[in-house]
Design a protein around this motif. Structure first.
Motif, PDB file in Angstrom:
ATOM      1  N   THR A   1       8.752  41.372  11.063  1.00 60.72           N
ATOM      2  CA  THR A   1       7.966  40.197  10.679  1.00 60.72           C
ATOM      3  C   THR A   1       6.906  39.930  11.742  1.00 60.72           C
ATOM      4  O   THR A   1       7.006  40.413  12.872  1.00 60.72           O
ATOM      5  CB  THR A   1       8.863  38.944  10.558  1.00 60.72           C
ATOM      6  N   THR A   2       5.922  39.149  11.374  1.00 62.23           N
ATOM      7  CA  THR A   2       4.886  38.767  12.328  1.00 62.23           C
ATOM      8  C   THR A   2       5.518  38.063  13.523  1.00 62.23           C
ATOM      9  O   THR A   2       5.135  38.309  14.668  1.00 62.23           O
ATOM     10  CB  THR A   2       3.838  37.861  11.656  1.00 62.23           C
ATOM     11  N   GLN A   3       6.515  37.211  13.271  1.00 63.57           N
ATOM     12  CA  GLN A   3       7.178  36.486  14.359  1.00 63.57           C
ATOM     13  C   GLN A   3       7.900  37.448  15.298  1.00 63.57           C
ATOM     14  O   GLN A   3       7.834  37.307  16.515  1.00 63.57           O
ATOM     15  CB  GLN A   3       8.168  35.453  13.790  1.00 63.57           C
TER      16      GLN A   3
ATOM     17  N   GLU B   1       6.913  37.919  19.253  1.00 60.69           N
ATOM     18  CA  GLU B   1       7.889  37.731  20.331  1.00 60.69           C
ATOM     19  C   GLU B   1       7.984  38.968  21.223  1.00 60.69           C
ATOM     20  O   GLU B   1       8.045  38.857  22.442  1.00 60.69           O
ATOM     21  CB  GLU B   1       9.250  37.369  19.747  1.00 60.69           C
ATOM     22  N   HIS B   2       7.984  40.164  20.629  1.00 59.34           N
ATOM     23  CA  HIS B   2       8.028  41.402  21.417  1.00 59.34           C
ATOM     24  C   HIS B   2       6.770  41.519  22.267  1.00 59.34           C
ATOM     25  O   HIS B   2       6.840  41.828  23.460  1.00 59.34           O
ATOM     26  CB  HIS B   2       8.156  42.629  20.498  1.00 59.34           C
ATOM     27  N   TRP B   3       5.639  41.275  21.663  1.00 62.09           N
ATOM     28  CA  TRP B   3       4.344  41.397  22.337  1.00 62.09           C
ATOM     29  C   TRP B   3       4.275  40.465  23.550  1.00 62.09           C
ATOM     30  O   TRP B   3       3.962  40.882  24.662  1.00 62.09           O
ATOM     31  CB  TRP B   3       3.250  41.050  21.337  1.00 62.09           C
ATOM     32  N   LYS B   4       4.596  39.200  23.338  1.00 63.10           N
ATOM     33  CA  LYS B   4       4.491  38.218  24.417  1.00 63.10           C
ATOM     34  C   LYS B   4       5.543  38.461  25.504  1.00 63.10           C
ATOM     35  O   LYS B   4       5.251  38.338  26.692  1.00 63.10           O
ATOM     36  CB  LYS B   4       4.614  36.804  23.851  1.00 63.10           C
ATOM     37  N   LYS B   5       6.767  38.815  25.116  1.00 63.49           N
ATOM     38  CA  LYS B   5       7.852  39.009  26.086  1.00 63.49           C
ATOM     39  C   LYS B   5       7.670  40.281  26.921  1.00 63.49           C
ATOM     40  O   LYS B   5       7.840  40.275  28.125  1.00 63.49           O
ATOM     41  CB  LYS B   5       9.191  39.068  25.350  1.00 63.49           C
ATOM     42  N   HIS B   6       7.319  41.383  26.258  1.00 59.52           N
ATOM     43  CA  HIS B   6       7.279  42.678  26.937  1.00 59.52           C
ATOM     44  C   HIS B   6       5.895  43.107  27.405  1.00 59.52           C
ATOM     45  O   HIS B   6       5.775  43.988  28.252  1.00 59.52           O
ATOM     46  CB  HIS B   6       7.870  43.762  26.032  1.00 59.52           C
TER      47      HIS B   6
ATOM     48  N   PRO C   1      -0.565  40.180  15.922  1.00 57.30           N
ATOM     49  CA  PRO C   1       0.473  41.042  16.482  1.00 57.30           C
ATOM     50  C   PRO C   1       0.498  42.422  15.816  1.00 57.30           C
ATOM     51  O   PRO C   1       0.724  43.431  16.479  1.00 57.30           O
ATOM     52  CB  PRO C   1       1.768  40.273  16.213  1.00 57.30           C
ATOM     53  N   GLU C   2       0.224  42.466  14.514  1.00 53.94           N
ATOM     54  CA  GLU C   2       0.195  43.747  13.802  1.00 53.94           C
ATOM     55  C   GLU C   2      -0.914  44.653  14.338  1.00 53.94           C
ATOM     56  O   GLU C   2      -0.703  45.841  14.557  1.00 53.94           O
ATOM     57  CB  GLU C   2       0.004  43.524  12.290  1.00 53.94           C
TER      58      GLU C   2
END
Length: 51
Positions: free
Chosen positions: A20-22, A26-31, A44-45
């Motif tokens: 999902t976009t969410q 979350e992966h993008w911002k965290k990692h 994010p996509e």
């Protein structure tokens, strides 16, 4: 037709078959916070998934 696991194009982490976009956000911002900070004009996509 087989559906393949989608991977993060930055680090190669499997993100699931239909993330999902969410989940992507979350992966993008965290990692990849450094990448997120300079690419906030992208979805994010666009930022994480290979075309």
């Amino acid at each position: 037709m087989k559906k393949f696991m989608k991977q993060c194009k930055i680090c190669g982490t499997p993100l699931g078959k239909e993330p999902t976009t969410q989940q992507l956000y979350e992966h993008w911002k965290k990692h990849h916070g450094w990448h997120w900070k300079i690419n906030q004009d992208k979805t994010p996509e666009e930022a994480l998934l290979k075309n």
